[in-house]
Scaffold this motif. Structure first.
Motif, PDB file in Angstrom:
ATOM      1  N   GLN A  69       0.806  -1.221   0.000  1.00 31.89           N
ATOM      2  CA  GLN A  69       0.000   0.000   0.000  1.00 31.89           C
ATOM      3  C   GLN A  69       0.841   1.274   0.000  1.00 31.89           C
ATOM      4  O   GLN A  69       0.460   2.266  -0.630  1.00 31.89           O
ATOM      5  N   ASN A  70       1.987   1.247   0.680  1.00 31.22           N
ATOM      6  CA  ASN A  70       2.782   2.464   0.805  1.00 31.22           C
ATOM      7  C   ASN A  70       3.856   2.618  -0.257  1.00 31.22           C
ATOM      8  O   ASN A  70       4.291   3.730  -0.541  1.00 31.22           O
ATOM      9  N   HIS A  71       4.294   1.499  -0.843  1.00 33.96           N
ATOM     10  CA  HIS A  71       5.409   1.577  -1.790  1.00 33.96           C
ATOM     11  C   HIS A  71       5.058   1.099  -3.209  1.00 33.96           C
ATOM     12  O   HIS A  71       5.884   1.233  -4.111  1.00 33.96           O
ATOM     13  N   TYR A  72       3.866   0.533  -3.383  1.00 34.21           N
ATOM     14  CA  TYR A  72       3.404   0.153  -4.727  1.00 34.21           C
ATOM     15  C   TYR A  72       1.968   0.654  -4.928  1.00 34.21           C
ATOM     16  O   TYR A  72       1.079  -0.126  -5.285  1.00 34.21           O
ATOM     17  N   PRO A  73       1.730   1.947  -4.726  1.00 29.08           N
ATOM     18  CA  PRO A  73       0.363   2.462  -4.855  1.00 29.08           C
ATOM     19  C   PRO A  73      -0.173   2.342  -6.275  1.00 29.08           C
ATOM     20  O   PRO A  73       0.560   2.480  -7.238  1.00 29.08           O
ATOM     21  N   GLU A  74      -1.451   2.057  -6.354  1.00 34.73           N
ATOM     22  CA  GLU A  74      -2.163   1.967  -7.634  1.00 34.73           C
ATOM     23  C   GLU A  74      -1.580   0.909  -8.558  1.00 34.73           C
ATOM     24  O   GLU A  74      -1.723   0.994  -9.779  1.00 34.73           O
ATOM     25  N   ARG A  75      -0.948  -0.093  -7.992  1.00 35.80           N
ATOM     26  CA  ARG A  75      -0.404  -1.188  -8.803  1.00 35.80           C
ATOM     27  C   ARG A  75      -1.369  -2.365  -8.884  1.00 35.80           C
ATOM     28  O   ARG A  75      -1.217  -3.232  -9.749  1.00 35.80           O
ATOM     29  N   LEU A  76      -2.344  -2.412  -7.991  1.00 34.03           N
ATOM     30  CA  LEU A  76      -3.287  -3.528  -7.984  1.00 34.03           C
ATOM     31  C   LEU A  76      -4.556  -3.171  -8.740  1.00 34.03           C
ATOM     32  O   LEU A  76      -5.168  -2.130  -8.480  1.00 34.03           O
ATOM     33  N   ALA A  77      -4.959  -4.045  -9.658  1.00 29.57           N
ATOM     34  CA  ALA A  77      -6.237  -3.875 -10.336  1.00 29.57           C
ATOM     35  C   ALA A  77      -7.329  -4.587  -9.548  1.00 29.57           C
ATOM     36  O   ALA A  77      -8.401  -4.037  -9.297  1.00 29.57           O
ATOM     37  N   ILE A  78      -7.045  -5.822  -9.134  1.00 33.50           N
ATOM     38  CA  ILE A  78      -8.013  -6.626  -8.395  1.00 33.50           C
ATOM     39  C   ILE A  78      -7.274  -7.705  -7.610  1.00 33.50           C
ATOM     40  O   ILE A  78      -6.216  -8.186  -8.033  1.00 33.50           O
ATOM     41  N   VAL A  79      -7.832  -8.062  -6.460  1.00 34.99           N
ATOM     42  CA  VAL A  79      -7.349  -9.193  -5.671  1.00 34.99           C
ATOM     43  C   VAL A  79      -8.526 -10.142  -5.497  1.00 34.99           C
ATOM     44  O   VAL A  79      -9.528  -9.783  -4.870  1.00 34.99           O
ATOM     45  N   VAL A  80      -8.427 -11.324  -6.067  1.00 33.08           N
ATOM     46  CA  VAL A  80      -9.490 -12.318  -5.953  1.00 33.08           C
ATOM     47  C   VAL A  80      -9.142 -13.307  -4.846  1.00 33.08           C
ATOM     48  O   VAL A  80      -8.120 -13.987  -4.907  1.00 33.08           O
ATOM     49  N   LEU A  81      -9.978 -13.362  -3.823  1.00 32.81           N
ATOM     50  CA  LEU A  81      -9.846 -14.370  -2.770  1.00 32.81           C
ATOM     51  C   LEU A  81     -10.801 -15.491  -3.142  1.00 32.81           C
ATOM     52  O   LEU A  81     -12.014 -15.378  -2.965  1.00 32.81           O
TER      53      LEU A  81
END
Length: 301
Positions: free
Chosen positions: A187-199
């Motif tokens: 969250q602090n060092h790779y902001p806006e890098r995630l499109a979606i996390v599927v659990l």
């Protein structure tokens, strides 16, 4: 007259609220993104080496987006990342340093992409093989950097698919502290890098754990996390919107003829090739290593 006073006071309070949240511009006035990127670049001052290469305009935009286009907050966040990268040196991690963490395929880059051509990281917490928190974080950081290295032109994000097959709290060996460390880095060092996390198909025991972890999850990240279950119509629609189900492994409700198979030796060879590509990108030296064909470990040649 009294009504006029309260109307002015209400407007002032609204403006104060917007300023506090970094939203002091009128909603009708669009943000000048290019100017804000230039302002952020000016604010962080002269850069050199890997830091200069890291701080592209796209990078600065991600930090501004992550902090709702508040210049001071984005500057603080970016400066903390620059310091972290200077000490942690994520771009200099090589596969042979973390290969032991990946022996079971607990985290790997998929051999397929999502519907938008973005790299996909597969995570299988049921295949956790170590108890070292630092090792788990370093292994994941390496694979995040690797996914970024393999982003297609015009894409800034990746997708995560988490398969809970064989999961148990005892088997996972992942402590709350390690989970918090991972969230902090992401969250602090790779902001806006995630499109979606599927659990995918998380058991009830994980849901209880997630309630505790969710307190440490940024609201923006939280919106990207999707609980998906087999034979659930809403879940199927989520998967279809992000993935071509024909290219999706059966473990995620996709093609029944396509299942997750992790070959550590083959994956190690792929990562060794990417290490060379990564070193060229960062203009770094890379020490030659070889793969032991017996078990896929790296050994000195």
């Amino acid at each position: 007259m009294l009504h006029h006073y309260y109307r002015i006071r209400s407007a002032r309070m609204t403006n104060m609220w917007r300023r506090w949240r970094g939203q002091d511009q009128h909603e009708s006035e669009p943000l000048d993104h290019e100017k804000m990127i230039k302002d952020l670049r000016t604010a962080i001052g002269p850069l050199s080496g890997h830091t200069l290469k890291f701080c592209t305009d796209a990078c600065l935009m991600r930090y501004l987006e992550a902090r709702s286009w508040n210049l001071e907050k984005a500057k603080k966040m970016l400066e903390e990342t620059i310091e972290w990268r200077s000490n942690y040196k994520p771009e200099e991690i090589r596969w042979h340093e973390v290969a032991n963490e990946g022996e079971t395929g607990k985290v790997s880059r998929a051999n397929f992409v999502d519907r938008y051509g973005r790299p996909v990281l597969i995570m299988r917490p049921g295949k956790q093989n170590t108890k070292t928190g630092d090792g788990n974080v370093r292994h994941l950081v390496y694979l995040i950097e690797n996914a970024i290295l393999n982003l297609p032109e015009g894409q800034e994000q990746m997708s995560w698919l988490i398969d809970f097959s064989g999961y148990s709290m005892n088997a996972s060996n992942i402590q709350l502290k390690t989970t918090r460390d991972i969230l902090n880095v992401l969250q602090n060092h790779y902001p806006e890098r995630l499109a979606i996390v599927v659990l995918y198909n998380p058991p009830k025991i994980f849901q209880a754990f997630y309630k505790v972890v969710s307190y440490f999850i940024d609201p923006k990240t939280h919106l990207k996390i999707k609980f998906v279950y087999p034979n659930d119509k809403a879940s199927a629609e989520i998967m279809k919107s992000y993935f071509d189900t024909e290219n999706l492994p059966s473990e995620f409700g996709g093609n029944t003829g396509f299942s997750l198979k992790y070959d550590h030796e083959e994956f190690s060879k792929l990562m060794a090739e990417d290490d060379i590509k990564n070193a060229k990108f960062w203009d770094s030296e890379i020490k030659p290593v070889a793969v032991n064909d017996t078990n896929g470990h790296y050994v000195e040649p």
